[in-house]
Design a protein around this motif. Structure first.
Motif, PDB file in Angstrom:
ATOM      1  N   THR A   7       0.764  -1.059  -0.065  1.00 23.88           N
ATOM      2  CA  THR A   7       0.076   0.002   0.052  1.00 23.88           C
ATOM      3  C   THR A   7       0.711   1.267   0.023  1.00 23.88           C
ATOM      4  OG1 THR A   7      -1.850  -1.221   1.225  1.00 23.88           O
ATOM      5  CG2 THR A   7      -1.926   1.150   1.202  1.00 23.88           C
TER       6      THR A   7
ATOM      7  N   ASP B 126      -6.965   0.591  -8.097  1.00 24.07           N
ATOM      8  CA  ASP B 126      -6.765   1.748  -7.209  1.00 24.07           C
ATOM      9  C   ASP B 126      -6.216   2.955  -8.165  1.00 24.07           C
ATOM     10  OD1 ASP B 126      -7.501   0.544  -4.831  1.00 24.07           O
ATOM     11  OD2 ASP B 126      -6.055   1.093  -3.614  1.00 24.07           O
TER      12      ASP B 126
ATOM     13  N   LYS C 189      -1.898  -1.184  -3.835  1.00 22.10           N
ATOM     14  CA  LYS C 189      -2.829  -0.434  -3.348  1.00 22.10           C
ATOM     15  C   LYS C 189      -2.447   1.066  -3.082  1.00 22.10           C
ATOM     16  CE  LYS C 189      -6.072  -4.212  -1.817  1.00 22.10           C
ATOM     17  NZ  LYS C 189      -6.935  -3.950  -3.141  1.00 22.10           N
TER      18      LYS C 189
ATOM     19  N   ARG D 127      -3.349   4.407  -0.377  1.00 23.86           N
ATOM     20  CA  ARG D 127      -4.014   4.534   0.652  1.00 23.86           C
ATOM     21  C   ARG D 127      -4.794   6.025   0.683  1.00 23.86           C
ATOM     22  NH1 ARG D 127       0.081   3.909   3.751  1.00 23.86           N
ATOM     23  NH2 ARG D 127      -0.367   1.967   4.537  1.00 23.86           N
TER      24      ARG D 127
END
Length: 209
Positions: free
Chosen positions: A29, A66, A205, A207
């Motif tokens: 992430t 994402d 991903k 955040r």
């Protein structure tokens, strides 16, 4: 009894820590879009590949869910809205494909007559669905669902399009699959990229703030 309980608890902690480490490694992430893109274009991470054939460079970059959702989320949404945006993209696989010849837009380096040039333009704007496929290890062919090709009219360093495929479970039956691009007049023959399926299963991903 106390000693046994302590050993059981210790074993549980060690196993849990190990699983957490594995999960953290597989599901990276990032705090910013720039960090995510830097990870994507590092060939060591399995999301970027390139080949040069007859002076023509093909490069592919997998685009995680994402990143697709990022532009819709720039102004800030609730977690519920963000989940809905992610859900819209998560059933598909997105791939950036760029094609260039010696660092220039592939159409700007065309050397044939006007009719041949217009045929290549039509092919890239309307006909790539017949030329690009995912092929599984068991030789199942998954067609291109859609693609976006913004024209640069010779002003860019490459011809780039976003490819869209169904996230078909057949892709994940083996540890790799192939993305193939048939020759459409560039004298390169069919170009094939071997892609590890973990690149789809363990997408990095963002955040979101």
């Amino acid at each position: 009894m106390v000693k046994t309980s302590f050993l059981n608890i210790s074993f549980f902690i060690i196993v849990s820590a190990g699983l957490l480490t594995i999960y953290s490694c597989n599901h990276r992430t990032f705090d910013t879009k720039e960090e995510l893109i830097s990870y994507m274009i590092n060939p060591k991470n399995g999301m970027f590949q390139s080949k040069i054939i007859n002076k023509v460079e093909y490069a592919i970059t997998l685009r995680p869910t994402d990143l697709m959702a990022y532009n819709e989320n720039e102004i800030g949404y609730s977690q519920q809205d963000l989940d809905a945006i992610r859900k819209k993209y998560q059933d598909f696989i997105y791939v950036n494909l760029s094609i260039s010849r010696e660092g220039k837009d592939i159409l700007s380096t065309h050397k044939g007559d006007r009719a041949d040039y217009l045929n290549k333009v039509r092919q890239m704007v309307f006909g790539m669905g017949d030329k690009i496929h995912f092929i599984t290890k068991s030789r199942d062919t998954l067609p291109l669902l859609d693609y976006i090709y913004p024209r640069t009219y010779g002003m860019g360093n490459n011809s780039t399009m976003v490819l869209v495929f169904d996230r078909d479970v057949k892709l994940f039956d083996a540890d790799y699959c192939f993305l193939t691009i048939e020759d459409f007049g560039l004298s390169t023959g069919e170009v094939s990229f071997k892609i590890p399926t973990k690149s789809f299963l363990d997408e990095p991903k963002l955040r979101f703030r």
